[in-house]
Write a protein that holds these residues in place. Structure first.
Motif: not given
Length: 203
Positions: A17-20, A70-75, A170-177
């Protein structure tokens, strides 16, 4: 030439969600097509050495909370660190995201609004009213999407297919691009590196 990015995500992931939103902006800036592919990260963790949150060490769980703050503030995203309905059964929400993608609708925007429902609004993705409202915020009609789309069984089969594709990539975590070259960018904190890679052909 426009690039296609495979976007492997979990609606139950705060990092997704934070990166969406930022990811959508990056894709638009570079004219990239995004293939939205929700995955089952339980099986992915099992096969790649990851652990579900309750099984992680206290140190790792504590650091996760620190990073979320931290990322709540950054985003500038007013997420709840421990929302009321996390984790929740997101099967119906996932089906709608997949159905939207199949019908050429903005599945990325829909996934963002579903994430907002869980992480900001503290709503359950198992609630049909929550899903319908999130779809409406994304400019979509949930009932129409489902009526026009495949059956639950077909959508669930695609959910499994995306999970297997993620493992094969080779994906192992979310999110992956994942870029067509096979290069993986894991985590919303790698979006700057993803954009750097998208700029390279133009340099």
């Amino acid at each position: 030439m426009p690039v296609t990015i495979d976007y492997y995500l979990s609606l139950n992931s705060p990092w997704t969600y934070l990166g969406s939103g930022p990811f959508a902006e990056i894709a638009e800036r570079h004219g990239a097509t995004v293939n939205v592919k929700p995955c089952k990260f339980g099986p992915i963790f099992e096969q790649t050495g990851g652990l579900p949150l309750p099984k992680r060490s206290p140190q790792r769980r504590a650091y996760r909370m620190m990073e979320l703050k931290r990322w709540r503030e950054v985003r500038n995203a007013p997420i709840h660190l421990e929302p009321k309905h996390f984790p929740c059964d997101d099967a119906a929400a996932v089906r709608l995201v997949i159905a939207a993608g199949l019908q050429g609708k903005d599945a990325h925007r829909l996934s963002l609004e579903l994430g907002r429902a869980l992480w900001e609004r503290e709503e359950s993705l198992a609630d049909p009213a929550t899903i319908a409202a999130a779809a409406q915020r994304a400019g979509l009609d949930a009932a129409q999407l489902r009526a026009s789309g495949p059956s639950d069984a077909e959508l669930d089969a695609l959910y499994e297919k995306f999970t297997q594709e993620a493992l094969a990539a080779g994906v192992f975590g979310a999110p992956s691009y994942v870029l067509p070259s096979g290069e993986i960018f894991w985590g919303q904190d790698r979006l700057d590196l993803l954009e750097r890679a998208l700029k390279k052909p133009a340099d």
